[in-house]
Motif scaffolding. Sequence first.
Motif, short mmCIF file in Angstrom:
data_model
loop_
_atom_site.label_atom_id
_atom_site.label_comp_id
_atom_site.label_asym_id
_atom_site.label_seq_id
_atom_site.Cartn_x
_atom_site.Cartn_y
_atom_site.Cartn_z
N LYS A 198 108.98 -69.28 -16.67
CA LYS A 198 109.25 -69.37 -15.16
C LYS A 198 110.83 -69.22 -15.10
N ARG A 199 111.13 -68.65 -14.30
CA ARG A 199 112.57 -67.41 -14.43
C ARG A 199 113.84 -68.56 -14.70
N ARG A 200 113.50 -69.46 -13.45
CA ARG A 200 114.10 -70.70 -12.72
C ARG A 200 113.23 -72.67 -13.79
N ASP A 201 113.03 -72.15 -15.07
CA ASP A 201 112.44 -73.48 -15.31
C ASP A 201 113.42 -74.31 -15.94
N ASP A 202 113.11 -75.83 -16.12
CA ASP A 202 114.09 -76.41 -17.15
C ASP A 202 114.03 -75.80 -18.53
N TYR B 74 107.43 -67.09 -22.18
CA TYR B 74 106.63 -67.50 -21.17
C TYR B 74 106.83 -68.46 -19.83
N THR C 111 102.38 -75.08 -16.80
CA THR C 111 103.00 -76.14 -16.40
C THR C 111 104.41 -76.14 -17.07
N ARG C 112 105.00 -77.31 -16.79
CA ARG C 112 105.80 -77.08 -17.56
C ARG C 112 105.76 -78.28 -18.69
N LEU C 113 104.72 -79.10 -18.50
CA LEU C 113 103.79 -80.16 -19.08
C LEU C 113 103.38 -79.82 -20.60
N ARG D 15 117.52 -80.02 -15.82
CA ARG D 15 117.30 -81.03 -14.84
C ARG D 15 118.08 -82.64 -15.13
N LEU E 7 115.43 -80.40 -20.63
CA LEU E 7 115.25 -81.67 -20.68
C LEU E 7 113.67 -81.56 -21.04
N SER E 8 113.37 -79.82 -21.03
CA SER E 8 112.31 -79.53 -22.25
C SER E 8 112.52 -79.50 -23.57
N GLU F 58 105.21 -67.29 -10.60
CA GLU F 58 105.79 -66.50 -9.97
C GLU F 58 105.40 -65.23 -11.07
N VAL G 240 105.59 -62.35 -13.79
CA VAL G 240 106.48 -62.43 -15.34
C VAL G 240 106.54 -61.00 -15.72
N ILE H 174 110.06 -85.84 -16.31
CA ILE H 174 109.36 -84.53 -16.68
C ILE H 174 108.31 -84.47 -15.72
N GLU I 294 107.73 -78.76 -10.06
CA GLU I 294 107.42 -77.40 -10.44
C GLU I 294 107.51 -77.13 -10.03
N PRO I 295 108.84 -75.54 -10.73
CA PRO I 295 109.00 -74.60 -10.12
C PRO I 295 107.93 -73.57 -9.29
N PRO I 296 108.15 -72.74 -8.43
CA PRO I 296 107.52 -72.14 -8.21
C PRO I 296 106.08 -70.72 -8.67
#
Lengths: 36, 541
Positions: free
Chosen positions: B272-276, B270, B10-12, B447, B279-280, A28, A30, A19, A24-26
């Motif tokens: 992002k559109r192409r977030d993982d 909530y 953030t993803r985290l 990922r 793995l998350s 955007e 929502v 991780i 991180e994706p950019p």
Amino acid sequence: MFASLGFVWGLTLWCYRKILAAPEPPAEEVEHFHSA
Amino acid sequence: MSQDKQQWGTRLGVILAVSGSAVGLGNFLRFPGQAAANGGGAFMIPYFCALLFLGIPIGWAEWTMGRHGGRRGLHSSPAILGAVGGGRATRYLGVIGILIPLAVSFYYTYIEAWCLMYCWNFLSGGLGIDVAAPIAEQTRVAAQFYDDHTGRIHNGVLAGDSYQTLVCWLLTFSVNIFLVYRGISKGIEKFCSWAMPAMAVCAVIVLVRVLTLGTPDPALPEQSVLNGLGYMWNPDFSALKNPQTWLAAAGQIFFSLSVGFGVIINYASYMKRRDDVVLSGLTASATNELFEVGFGGLITLTAAFVFLGASGMAGAVAGGTFGLGFTTLPVVFAHMGTFGNAVGAIWFFMLFLAAITSSISMYQPSLAFFQESLGWTRKGATTLMVSICVVGSFLVMYYSRASIFWTTIDDWVGTFLIFILAMVEIICFSWVFGIERGWREAHDGARIRIPAFYKFVMQYVAPLYLLVVFAAFSVQNLPAWVQAVLDEPLRQGAILLILGVGSLLIVCTWIGEKRWRAAGLDIDGKQPLAGEAAAPKGATS
């Protein structure tokens, strides 16, 4: 006990390493359909 | 579209928030008791099987459906399941995904307040347990404190010493609402990003203290840390022949990971559109397991064994989650000498953090739902949600005798309906949305890749596994639960509350459905999303 602890610690550390290494994706916009 | 844009920073952040939702009292108090009673170390075999073939795949389905809903601008489980499941039936079944977290919050915040109240009492000198008295007397004092401060003797939490709990509840509830009102990124994410590491630090401090206890009483050499670990972990492989062991393991995994609760689907919307999501989802499950097995499995019963011995453990485990947590462990901390009260305070503060990261996740789905269905502002939706929660929580606290009222909600909403929602979700994902489309959707932005055999697991194994566990659970419990409701007016009141809240949510869904259709939204998910991962050539779905 050691096998179980090794499994959960190993899996957790592997996941967080992946991780934190991933970019991180950019940010955007929502869309919400809250108040139309 | 609203100006109220919500998104994880953030993803985290989303991983810690979902992990925080999953890690709760059950990780530290329910898991050790279940393991010790069902084969010790051998319990981990069915436990990890359930993790791999039930918990993680259903979790992936929820993460994927949630993010898909978010891409459509939808954030509540009725709207998302309606779009993923292709129609009204799944939309109205999705109401369960709002009812569960909302109704569970009625009593969960109350229990959370107990943790804060215990922490406060340990900080201010302990619970008045005399370690020179016989163990039975110490346990009686701890049980008396628990009964007095949680309103178990009489209805009405305002009576007796329970005012402390009421103050703690007001504080806890206010903090919850403040954090949820602040929003996804500024409130929930920010808090969980601080609370989860803090919880881990507290757990490590208590763990180190427990593992360095040695043999506190030289006159009782058998009451050592090593024997305590043995009590919890020594394997009894004959238990694997007992179906009850497999059922208990599946139940523990299922409830521990918070799948079928209506939270993951909301939180993932909530992203992002192409977030993982692959793995998350795995990382959130792994974090939950670390707290459950890595901390809960080493601390609770080991500490209890060292001071109570093998003879005292039977009663401790039989006391269940709350007996172990709020009666047995205070006795154990009283025996830890100079630092006992500090360790007790840290322990209950850790439980409080575990509970509050879970409870904030219970408010967010209904808040998003009221905004989405009624078209209200965040302020208006928060007011409605708080009004419902205050009524529900007041009833829980007023009808506090023997915990009958809230345990009825826990049985029917926090247990029974979770099975139903999880079943709806995995069938929606694998069979209605389609496993091939779901697979592509899950891997969009992923990922890591899910091993290919998980297609079979998600389509056949997980639904069947869930069905078997649910059938066995129903046979074991439902007749007694129904009879208990028929016999006890307090239980009937709790059922009426559930039905009342459920009806309100159905009406809101009906209003929302009309609004969404009038606005021209594809609420039945008939059209693929622009930019949705395309099927490879030759794919049939």
